[in-house]
Design a protein around this motif. Structure first.
Motif, short mmCIF file in Angstrom:
data_model
loop_
_atom_site.label_atom_id
_atom_site.label_comp_id
_atom_site.label_asym_id
_atom_site.label_seq_id
_atom_site.Cartn_x
_atom_site.Cartn_y
_atom_site.Cartn_z
N VAL A 118 -10.74 26.06 -18.21
CA VAL A 118 -10.23 26.95 -17.15
C VAL A 118 -10.72 26.51 -15.77
O VAL A 118 -10.02 26.64 -14.77
N GLY A 119 -11.92 25.98 -15.73
CA GLY A 119 -12.51 25.57 -14.46
C GLY A 119 -13.20 26.73 -13.76
O GLY A 119 -13.38 27.81 -14.33
N VAL A 120 -13.59 26.52 -12.50
CA VAL A 120 -14.36 27.50 -11.73
C VAL A 120 -13.40 28.55 -11.17
O VAL A 120 -12.57 28.25 -10.32
N THR A 121 -13.53 29.79 -11.64
CA THR A 121 -12.66 30.87 -11.15
C THR A 121 -13.25 31.46 -9.87
O THR A 121 -14.38 31.15 -9.49
N TYR A 153 -10.65 15.06 -19.88
CA TYR A 153 -12.09 15.31 -19.77
C TYR A 153 -12.66 15.00 -18.38
O TYR A 153 -13.26 15.86 -17.74
N LYS A 154 -12.43 13.77 -17.93
CA LYS A 154 -13.01 13.32 -16.67
C LYS A 154 -12.57 14.19 -15.50
O LYS A 154 -13.38 14.61 -14.67
N LYS A 155 -11.27 14.45 -15.46
CA LYS A 155 -10.68 15.21 -14.36
C LYS A 155 -11.22 16.64 -14.34
O LYS A 155 -11.57 17.19 -13.29
N ALA A 156 -11.30 17.24 -15.52
CA ALA A 156 -11.75 18.63 -15.61
C ALA A 156 -13.20 18.75 -15.14
O ALA A 156 -13.55 19.64 -14.37
N ALA A 158 -14.83 16.66 -13.20
CA ALA A 158 -14.92 16.33 -11.77
C ALA A 158 -14.50 17.52 -10.92
O ALA A 158 -15.12 17.82 -9.88
N ALA A 159 -13.46 18.24 -11.36
CA ALA A 159 -12.98 19.41 -10.60
C ALA A 159 -14.07 20.49 -10.56
O ALA A 159 -14.27 21.15 -9.53
N ILE A 160 -14.76 20.67 -11.67
CA ILE A 160 -15.85 21.66 -11.70
C ILE A 160 -16.98 21.21 -10.77
O ILE A 160 -17.49 21.99 -9.97
N GLN A 161 -17.30 19.93 -10.85
CA GLN A 161 -18.39 19.40 -10.03
C GLN A 161 -18.13 19.63 -8.54
O GLN A 161 -19.02 20.05 -7.81
N VAL A 162 -16.90 19.38 -8.11
CA VAL A 162 -16.55 19.56 -6.69
C VAL A 162 -16.82 21.00 -6.27
O VAL A 162 -17.38 21.26 -5.21
N LYS A 163 -16.46 21.95 -7.14
CA LYS A 163 -16.59 23.36 -6.75
C LYS A 163 -18.02 23.89 -6.83
O LYS A 163 -18.31 24.92 -6.22
N VAL A 164 -18.89 23.26 -7.58
CA VAL A 164 -20.26 23.78 -7.66
C VAL A 164 -21.22 23.01 -6.77
O VAL A 164 -22.42 23.31 -6.74
N GLY A 165 -20.69 22.03 -6.04
CA GLY A 165 -21.51 21.35 -5.04
C GLY A 165 -22.65 20.57 -5.66
O GLY A 165 -22.45 19.79 -6.59
N ALA A 166 -23.87 20.82 -5.17
CA ALA A 166 -25.00 19.98 -5.53
C ALA A 166 -25.56 20.26 -6.94
O ALA A 166 -26.37 19.48 -7.44
N HIS A 167 -25.14 21.36 -7.55
CA HIS A 167 -25.70 21.67 -8.87
C HIS A 167 -25.21 20.69 -9.94
O HIS A 167 -24.03 20.33 -9.95
N THR A 168 -26.12 20.30 -10.80
CA THR A 168 -25.73 19.42 -11.91
C THR A 168 -24.93 20.22 -12.93
O THR A 168 -25.28 21.36 -13.24
#
Ligand code: GTP
Ligand code: MG
Length: 189
Positions: A118-121, A153-156, A158-168
């Motif tokens: 679903v990604g970051v809501t 996998y990769k795209k999903a 990466a999309a989450i990473q962009v929205k959570v910024g610096a958090h691993t």
């Protein structure tokens, strides 16, 4: 770390002495049905310590599980559970925000669980922002990666990473037991 014991201690609906007993707490938060209870079970290698369900809105209290007699894993109700009545939803929302943001509990870590597919809501983003504002030690987990096709996998992630910024972001599957070692390591740091 090896988990030698995991015991359900108590479910609370608000202020309670247990919350201030000085034992470190690691809290799990996320959308309803994202797999908070399942992630806890996967960490302690038990099927049904925390009650999980395919129906959203299973966890309705702040549930504390004592691990190795030394820290609590805390299972919380989810947010964004549309089927509940407005009043129930509002009460749970207040409970979650009070516990995480305004109570005197000093969280060792807050694990924010995102649905990998679903990604970051918007609710996830709001929760993350509020936790950041309170300077909580946040770990972001992308659960249910088993539901992603290899090609997604990769795209999903990466999309989450962009929205959570610096958090691993830890890719995770409670079902397929992916990411357990990494989450345990980060949780206990
Ligand atoms: P609430 O307590 O209702 O807020 O939900 P929760 O976040 O605790 O979710 P729960 O652990 O109850 O899991 C919800 C559903 O998702 C269940 O049907 C689980 O079996 C399923 N689930 C949890 N983790 C995974 C996973 O890694 N992969 C897949 N495919 N399903 C999962
Ligand atoms: Mg639950």
């Amino acid at each position: 770390m090896k988990i030698k014991s995991a015991v359900f201690v108590k479910g609370v609906m608000g202020d309670d002495d247990i919350l201030e007993d000085g034992i470190p707490q690691v809290a799990f938060i996320g959308r309803s049905n994202v797999g908070k209870s399942s992630v806890i079970n996967s960490l302690v290698n038990r099927k049904d310590l925390a009650k999980s369900s395919s129906k959203a809105g299973k966890t309705k209290e702040i549930n504390l599980f004592l691990i190795n007699k030394s820290f609590y894993l805390v299972d919380l109700p989810g947010y964004g559970f549309a089927q509940a009545s407005l009043e129930e939803r509002e009460n749970l929302r207040k409970l979650i925000f009070w516990y995480l943001l305004y109570s005197s509990v000093e969280h060792k870590k807050v694990v924010l669980i995102i649905d990998a597919k679903v990604g970051v809501t918007e609710n996830d983003a709001e929760m993350l922002r509020r936790l950041d504002d309170r300077e909580k030690n946040i770990i972001v987990v992308a659960n249910k990666v088993d539901k992603l096709k290899n090609s997604e996998y990769k795209k999903a992630l990466a999309a989450i990473q962009v929205k959570v910024g610096a958090h691993t972001v830890i890719p995770y599957s409670a079902e397929k037991k992916i990411g357990i070692g990494e989450l345990l390591d980060r949780m206990l740091k």
